[in-house]
Design an enzyme around this catalytic site. Structure first.
Site, PDB file in Angstrom:
ATOM      1  CD  GLU A 237      53.425  95.030  21.991  1.00 46.67           C
ATOM      2  OE1 GLU A 237      52.943  94.030  22.545  1.00 46.67           O
ATOM      3  OE2 GLU A 237      54.190  95.818  22.573  1.00 46.67           O
ATOM      4  CG  HIS A 253      71.649 117.367  17.208  1.00 44.78           C
ATOM      5  ND1 HIS A 253      72.480 118.470  17.153  1.00 44.78           N
ATOM      6  CD2 HIS A 253      70.732 117.645  18.161  1.00 44.78           C
ATOM      7  CE1 HIS A 253      72.083 119.366  18.051  1.00 44.78           C
ATOM      8  NE2 HIS A 253      71.025 118.882  18.668  1.00 44.78           N
ATOM      9  CE  LYS A 347      57.422  87.520  24.897  1.00 44.86           C
ATOM     10  NZ  LYS A 347      56.611  87.979  26.003  1.00 44.86           N
TER      11      LYS A 347
HETATM   12  O1  PA5 Z   1      53.223  93.966  25.213  1.00 50.58           O
HETATM   13  C1  PA5 Z   1      53.640  92.826  25.245  1.00 50.58           C
HETATM   14  O2  PA5 Z   1      52.919  91.816  25.294  1.00 50.58           O
HETATM   15  C2  PA5 Z   1      55.136  92.609  25.231  1.00 50.58           C
HETATM   16  O3  PA5 Z   1      55.802  93.780  24.901  1.00 50.58           O
HETATM   17  C3  PA5 Z   1      55.593  92.055  26.592  1.00 50.58           C
HETATM   18  O4  PA5 Z   1      55.385  93.031  27.587  1.00 50.58           O
HETATM   19  C4  PA5 Z   1      57.064  91.642  26.527  1.00 50.58           C
HETATM   20  O5  PA5 Z   1      57.215  90.632  25.571  1.00 50.58           O
HETATM   21  C5  PA5 Z   1      57.571  91.162  27.868  1.00 50.58           C
HETATM   22  O6  PA5 Z   1      56.696  90.235  28.446  1.00 50.58           O
HETATM   23  P1  PA5 Z   1      56.357  90.418  29.998  1.00 50.58           P
HETATM   24  O7  PA5 Z   1      55.687  91.740  30.084  1.00 50.58           O
HETATM   25  O8  PA5 Z   1      55.446  89.285  30.334  1.00 50.58           O
HETATM   26  O9  PA5 Z   1      57.649  90.374  30.710  1.00 50.58           O
END
Ligand code: PA5
Length: 353
Positions: A237, A253, A347
């Site tokens: 990310e 394993h 999303k």
């Molecule tokens: O790091 C991120 O932005 C994502 O992994 C979010 O955490 C994930 O999409 C879930 O969203 P939220 O944390 O708002 O529930």
């Protein structure tokens, strides 16, 4: 490629300030712990015989870590669910915590709704959104914090708020001293990891430079297994790069056998072995021997020792290092560590937009 010691260039690429959030990790933990001190849960919750933390991505990883912290002392299981549906064993004796920074993640909302239908004990952990609304509608506890960032950048709040909920329902004891040790250790390590610390002395910048152009495969064991997942997710990310994680002893394993093909793949890989004082002695030996197998194939490897004596200190200092590395790697790739256009786009498409 930018020079990581050029602070102006770093600031330009980190235009939305991810480094400031990485720097704030110890402070986040302190503020979150203070925020949950007065938390009281209904009596019924204290009799729960298991805890399910439902969340995704940056709002789930704190759950993995909280489960590791709880593991050695909790008499009831604490598990994390990253999915749409509850398993059959979840019933009215289960505490289900819906964990979502935005409060609008569809998987988490689906599980929270189902847990309500099964009459589970419920807590919502969210900064707002539909999850917070549901908690208010149903009259169940809402744990909230104010911190404006990407969900993954609020990990300190997420983890420590979860620990506060577990403390309030009796699954863990008072963590004040342990948390103090962990935050002090992070604060101590910060100066050498910060942008102002030149690459010659800065282990995070050095590691980012080594990882440039490679696929990091991060290996953890025991309480550091979720940290390996966190590093991998931050490389995905923040740095927008390919990355994977593996867990010992399981990888011995299977994964250890899959390093020969396709030709050329091994040259792209950089193995990072995360270990610390709490590692099981047999896993310590496995780290040694597994690394030798990879090195025998000419694959680049690095061992990283997390300092600290407690699980929490090791987990948090290792996360702190990985977070810095992922932002420096983003800078080397010339990509903004904050923006996650692919996740946002997906999303939107999932919600029909
Ligand atoms: O790091 C991120 O932005 C994502 O992994 C979010 O955490 C994930 O999409 C879930 O969203 P939220 O944390 O708002 O529930």
């Amino acid at each position: 490629m930018i020079d990581l010691d050029d602070l102006g260039a770093l600031e330009k690429v980190d235009r939305d300030g991810m480094l400031a959030h990485v720097r704030a990790l110890p402070e986040q933990c302190r503020a979150a712990w203070a925020g949950v001190q007065g938390l009281e849960l209904p009596d019924r919750y204290l009799g729960a015989n298991k805890v399910v933390i439902a969340g995704m991505g940056g709002s789930a990883i704190g759950g993995d870590l909280a489960a590791e912290v709880a593991g050695p002392e909790s008499s009831i299981p604490v598990m994390v669910l990253r999915d749409y549906e509850l398993p059959a064993h979840v019933d009215r004796n289960t505490l289900v915590i819906g964990s979502s920074y935005s409060g609008n993640t569809e998987e988490t909302l689906a599980v929270f709704q189902e847990a309500h239908e099964r009459d589970c004990s419920l807590v919502a952990l969210a900064t707002g959104g539909r999850l917070a609304e549901l908690a208010q509608e149903w009259g169940v506890p809402l744990v909230s914090f104010r911190y404006k960032s990407q969900p993954r950048a609020a990990m300190g709040f997420n983890l420590v708020s979860l620990l506060g909920i577990l403390r309030a329902m009796g699954a863990v004891g008072d963590l004040t001293a342990t948390l103090d040790e962990a935050t002090a250790l992070m604060a101590e390590r910060m100066p050498e990891l910060e942008p102002g610390s030149p690459q010659t002395y800065n282990p995070a910048k050095q590691l980012a430079a080594d990882l440039y152009g490679r696929v990091p495969v991060v290996v953890g064991a025991g309480s550091l297994a979720p940290v390996a997942r966190r590093w991998k997710s931050q490389f995905n990310e923040n740095s927008k790069g390919w990355s994977y994680f593996e867990v010992l002893p399981e990888m011995d394993h299977n994964a250890v056998s899959g390093i020969h093909f396709p030709p050329g793949a091994a040259e792209q890989i950089y193995m990072l072995f995360l270990t610390g004082a709490a590692a099981h002695p047999r896993n310590r030996l496995r780290f040694e021997l597994t690394q030798q197998v990879f090195e025998g194939q000419g694959i680049l490897c690095r061992r990283i020792e997390a300092p600290g004596q407690t699980t929490l200190a090791q987990v948090l200092t290792a996360i702190q290092l990985g977070d810095y590395v992922s932002v420096y790697l983003a800078a080397l790739y010339g990509t903004d560590p904050t923006a996650i256009d692919d996740i946002v786009g997906l999303k939107r498409r999932m919600s029909g937009g």
